[in-house]
Scaffold this active site. Structure first.
Site, PDB file in Angstrom:
ATOM      1  N   THR A  58      32.512   9.767  90.016  1.00  0.00           N
ATOM      2  CA  THR A  58      32.094  10.944  89.237  1.00  0.00           C
ATOM      3  C   THR A  58      32.182  12.172  90.122  1.00  0.00           C
ATOM      4  O   THR A  58      32.178  12.058  91.353  1.00  0.00           O
ATOM      5  CB  THR A  58      30.618  10.850  88.796  1.00  0.00           C
ATOM      6  OG1 THR A  58      29.813  10.710  89.978  1.00  0.00           O
ATOM      7  CG2 THR A  58      30.384   9.704  87.843  1.00  0.00           C
ATOM      8  N   ASP A  59      32.205  13.330  89.494  1.00  0.00           N
ATOM      9  CA  ASP A  59      31.915  14.538  90.255  1.00  0.00           C
ATOM     10  C   ASP A  59      30.415  14.480  90.565  1.00  0.00           C
ATOM     11  O   ASP A  59      29.670  13.713  89.951  1.00  0.00           O
ATOM     12  CB  ASP A  59      32.300  15.798  89.460  1.00  0.00           C
ATOM     13  CG  ASP A  59      32.388  17.016  90.376  1.00  0.00           C
ATOM     14  OD1 ASP A  59      31.938  16.926  91.544  1.00  0.00           O
ATOM     15  OD2 ASP A  59      32.889  18.063  89.940  1.00  0.00           O
ATOM     16  N   TRP A  60      29.973  15.314  91.476  1.00  0.00           N
ATOM     17  CA  TRP A  60      28.601  15.199  91.988  1.00  0.00           C
ATOM     18  C   TRP A  60      27.555  15.400  90.886  1.00  0.00           C
ATOM     19  O   TRP A  60      27.457  16.458  90.294  1.00  0.00           O
ATOM     20  CB  TRP A  60      28.420  16.175  93.149  1.00  0.00           C
ATOM     21  CG  TRP A  60      28.700  15.538  94.488  1.00  0.00           C
ATOM     22  CD1 TRP A  60      27.926  15.640  95.600  1.00  0.00           C
ATOM     23  CD2 TRP A  60      29.802  14.686  94.863  1.00  0.00           C
ATOM     24  NE1 TRP A  60      28.464  14.885  96.625  1.00  0.00           N
ATOM     25  CE2 TRP A  60      29.612  14.291  96.209  1.00  0.00           C
ATOM     26  CE3 TRP A  60      30.911  14.180  94.199  1.00  0.00           C
ATOM     27  CZ2 TRP A  60      30.480  13.450  96.886  1.00  0.00           C
ATOM     28  CZ3 TRP A  60      31.795  13.336  94.877  1.00  0.00           C
ATOM     29  CH2 TRP A  60      31.570  12.993  96.191  1.00  0.00           C
ATOM     30  N   GLY A 111      27.725  14.165  88.000  1.00  0.00           N
ATOM     31  CA  GLY A 111      28.410  14.340  86.715  1.00  0.00           C
ATOM     32  C   GLY A 111      28.046  13.270  85.694  1.00  0.00           C
ATOM     33  O   GLY A 111      27.732  12.136  86.043  1.00  0.00           O
ATOM     34  N   TYR A 147      33.129  17.127  85.120  1.00  0.00           N
ATOM     35  CA  TYR A 147      31.769  17.314  84.621  1.00  0.00           C
ATOM     36  C   TYR A 147      31.689  17.395  83.094  1.00  0.00           C
ATOM     37  O   TYR A 147      30.702  17.024  82.494  1.00  0.00           O
ATOM     38  CB  TYR A 147      31.218  18.637  85.156  1.00  0.00           C
ATOM     39  CG  TYR A 147      30.719  18.606  86.578  1.00  0.00           C
ATOM     40  CD1 TYR A 147      29.777  17.663  86.980  1.00  0.00           C
ATOM     41  CD2 TYR A 147      31.133  19.556  87.497  1.00  0.00           C
ATOM     42  CE1 TYR A 147      29.291  17.658  88.282  1.00  0.00           C
ATOM     43  CE2 TYR A 147      30.649  19.568  88.798  1.00  0.00           C
ATOM     44  CZ  TYR A 147      29.726  18.614  89.183  1.00  0.00           C
ATOM     45  OH  TYR A 147      29.238  18.623  90.465  1.00  0.00           O
TER      46      TYR A 147
END
Ligand code: BGC
Length: 768
Positions: free
Chosen positions: A270-272, A274, A239
């Site tokens: 990506t992270d959620w 992010g 993130y």
């Protein structure tokens, strides 16, 4: 051979397979631009879990309820939805499915990653990975969002329990073993969070300002090891920003380092939610945006249309994604049975917990409790409500957790019923008063410990043989832990240990403290009080049974600390700047968006033991430390430098005590200071013995390449071994290294040139 041919025929002749396109180029050529964009952006998420906004609802609920996300299906080309599920302690999915009302889909809750690392057992970690892989496959998950291998930079890190260690070699080796295990089952992993995500406070907006050397040697090293030793299918970017730019938008991180230098072949997600700039993410090589929003799709389409995003970049990312999707169970039309081998996994979870428990203190051989008829006065909420793991995406929807109380009773110990009944009634009552969590993934409310008077304790001490007190802690996503009263014990907790001591010691009966925690706590002010301390971490669903077996002596503890326990919080150098400075004080902190902030990693490479050891700060418990019920002797040391600059190290470990047990061989290197300041010692390799019978010996040969001995010189962007004496030490913790020897390197060598990447945009005032 026959079975192989049969299998081949079956696969080739499978009617569904026959229709399938199985080469990426042919598929890509048939995709419209819109299809391609659908492949780059996940299918969304039911946001009702975090807000009223239900606009972006993915398809996850249809396929594997409770999974973290799915990709879009492209039905025309028979590309199905691919399913992604957390996480590091177990496959995080909903155990119930409307489509199968008579069945449950519980996943095994393994010990948290920190505890797995405490086992220092690579083979075991790989076995655990295979169990995860089997559960993914049979429950319909294609890609597991684990392992998580960020560095424990500060003991307050709210997700440290999900991460392995303060040391990148442990983190990298464990992650590689886990990945090899998972992927042996035909499903993939996502190693996360790449990189420098070492705090939860403002995690989605924090600017991590860190030197190239600290990145290369500490924060990227574990990922490098994992990529090179296990070929993970995917990587999840983090993130945070590194040196001013979001990691998911950094070409030098996701392409230059990850792919060009390390040879990563999979795709990056990506992270959620992010990062911020979808188009820049695509360009940087962040192939998939998860969980995916309509806005991201529109931004990418517009950029393609106005020419600011080339189709070449889009096609490149699509190809990387498809390359992996084509290997997934969903693409291969695998029909999940819904029946993973939960019985076997239960045993593996038990073994993992048994090997991860760390015996921190054991005066006068208090443990094991030899007499099975001992009556245990068992105190502490965590004894009855044992915390199996942390919260958030690192949580697991498990069928059960064996509490410490249940574990002890299961193997025949008797609990003082007055104490046990009082706790059970109290916990039920307290739970009934708790308000339901606003959002399911937030940390659990903590139940305050019960109050016991001296008179009550005196009476209990009289009718029982030992007093055990469990101290427990929980944490999870979004928040870092507090110093008071989380890292530091509550005064009532210390008070209680003292009262218990008074009552039991008066009658010459021992007091034992169990630490049911996910991260480091203060131990120095009270560790002298109890007779024994057992660090049982957050041990997963089988934890109580594993702990009981250690208390009884059926299992000999063999866990070691994968991090340092400081005397006080401020002894950790990163305490000076953690969790950074808020830059925009006009905005209130929003849990999800965070506020603009920055954190400067002034300790540089001196993270964890590298700081304590080099700057001679005495810890409460040193890195690598852990006692056993037996003794081990380290002998037979030899170190030899080979012509390629690598080292061959030999040593033997003998169980010189009376009880069977396992020991960890830890190899540290002290490199000579020169142009670059070096930590006093660095862990370079480790190995665990088999179960050594009393008197039994095991020989080890450990090789270290010149690359493993090198340090990163950012001035010339190269890994170098500086000339001078290298001391190699071997033993059972950083503070106990009975074997050592030196080798000499007559000249400074460049071992590997790298690209200039991730350069800080300002001068960092690093610790010298
Ligand atoms: C976490 C990730 C996780 C993802 C999906 C994020 O909030 O940081 O670790 O994989 O959610 O649940």
């Amino acid at each position: 051979m026959k079975t192989k041919i049969l299998l081949f025929l079956l696969i080739v002749a499978h009617p569904l397979m026959a229709q399938r396109l199985n080469d990426v180029k042919t598929i890509t050529d048939k995709l419209s631009i819109e299809d391609k964009v659908l492949l780059l952006v996940g299918a969304g998420m039911d946001l009702s879990v975090i807000s009223e906004n239900k606009a972006a609802v993915g398809t996850t609920e249809n396929k594997v309820p409770g999974a973290a996300g799915t990709s879009y299906a492209i039905p025309g080309l028979e590309i199905p939805e691919i399913v992604f599920a957390d996480g590091p302690a177990g496959v995080r999915i909903n155990p119930f499915r409307k489509s199968s009302p008579d069945k449950t889909f519980y996943a095994t809750a393994f010990p948290v990653a920190t505890m797995l690392a405490s086992s220092f057992n690579i083979e075991l970690e790989q076995k655990i990975g295979s169990a995860f892989g089997n559960e993914c496959k049979e429950y319909g998950v294609d890609i597991l969002l684990a392992p998580a291998l960020n560095i424990h930079r500060n003991p307050l890190g709210g997700r440290n329990f999900e991460y392995y260690s303060e040391d990148p070699v442990i983190a990298g080796k464990m992650a590689a073993a886990f990945t090899n295990g998972v992927q042996s089952q035909g499903v993939g992993v996502s190693i996360k969070h790449f990189a420098g995500n070492n705090q939860e406070t403002n995690r989605t907006s924090v600017n991590t300002i860190v030197s190239e050397r600290a990145l290369r040697e500490i924060y990227l090293k574990g990922f490098e090891i994992a990529i090179k030793e296990s070929n993970p299918w995917t990587v999840m970017s983090s993130y945070n920003k590194i040196n001013d730019v979001y990691t998911s938008e950094r070409n030098d991180l996701l392409t230059t380092i990850l792919r060009d230098e390390w040879g990563f072949k999979g795709f990056v997600m990506t992270d959620w939610f992010g990062g911020r700039d979808a188009v820049q993410q695509v360009k940087a090589g962040n192939d998939l945006l998860m969980p995916g929003t309509k806005e991201q799709q529109q931004a990418i389409i517009s950029a393609i249309k106005d020419g600011s995003l080339s189709m070449k970049d889009v096609d490149r990312n699509v190809a990387r994604i498809l390359n992996i999707y084509l290997k997934t169970p969903s693409y291969l039309n695998y029909i999940p049975s819904g029946n993973p081998d939960l019985e076997l996994h239960k045993k593996i979870a038990f073994e993992a917990a048994s090997e991860g428990v760390v015996l921190l203190k054991n005066n006068k051989q208090t443990l094991p409790l030899k007499n099975q008829n001992d009556v245990i006065a068992l105190f502490g909420i965590g004894s009855y409500n044992t915390i199996a793991g942390g919260t958030g995406s690192g949580d697991v929807n498990k069928a059960y957790t064996i509490s410490i109380a249940e574990g002890l009773e299961k193997i025949g110990f008797k609990l003082d019923t007055d104490v046990a009944n009082a706790f059970q009634t109290y916990i039920i009552d307290q739970k009934s008063k708790q308000k339901p969590k606003k959002m399911f993934f937030l940390p659990d409310e903590v139940i305050n410990e019960m109050d016991w008077s001296d008179a009550q304790l005196k009476a209990i001490a009289k009718k029982s043989s030992v007093g055990i007190f469990t101290i427990s802690r929980t944490s999870g996503e979004f928040f870092d832990r507090k110093i008071d009263p989380d890292f530091n014990l509550k005064s009532s907790e210390i008070q209680f240990i003292k009262k218990l001591n008074n009552a039991f010691h008066k009658l010459n009966k021992p007091v034992i403290v169990l630490l049911n925690i996910g991260g480091v706590i203060e131990t120095a002010t009270w560790k002298d009080l109890p007779d024994a301390i057992l660090l049982v971490w957050q041990p997963g669903q089988e934890g109580g049974l594993a702990i009981a077996n250690i208390i009884s002596g059926k299992v000999n503890p063999s866990g070691k600390l994968p991090m340092t326990f400081p005397v006080k919080y401020t002894d950790v150098y990163a305490s000076k700047n953690f969790p950074g400075t808020v830059l925009d004080t006009t905005k209130s902190t929003n849990l999800f968006a965070g506020v603009a902030s920055e954190v400067v990693y002034e300790e540089d490479i001196f993270v964890g033991y590298r700081y304590f050891d080099t700057y001679k700060i005495t810890p409460s418990f040193p890195f690598g430390f852990g006692l056993s019920y037996t003794k081990f002797a380290f002998t037979g040391f030899k170190v030899e430098q080979l012509t390629d600059g690598s080292l061959k190290i030999n040593c033997s470990v003998t169980n010189s005590g009376k009880t069977d047990g396992k020991e960890v061989v830890q190899v540290y290197v002290s490199a000579p200071g020169g142009k670059l300041k070096k930590p006093d010692k660095e862990l370079k390799a480790f190995a665990k013995t088999k179960l050594l019978r009393a008197g039994e010996k095991q020989d080890f040969e450990i090789n270290l390449s010149a690359y493993q001995l090198s340090s990163f010189d950012s001035e010339i962007s190269a890994w170098i071994t500086e000339k001078g004496k290298y001391k190699i030490s071997v033993g059972s913790s950083i503070a106990d290294l009975p074997l050592f020897g030196t080798i000499n390197k007559p000249t400074t060598e460049i071992i590997l040139k790298t690209n200039k990447a991730l350069v800080p945009t300002r001068k960092i005032n690093v610790l010298k």
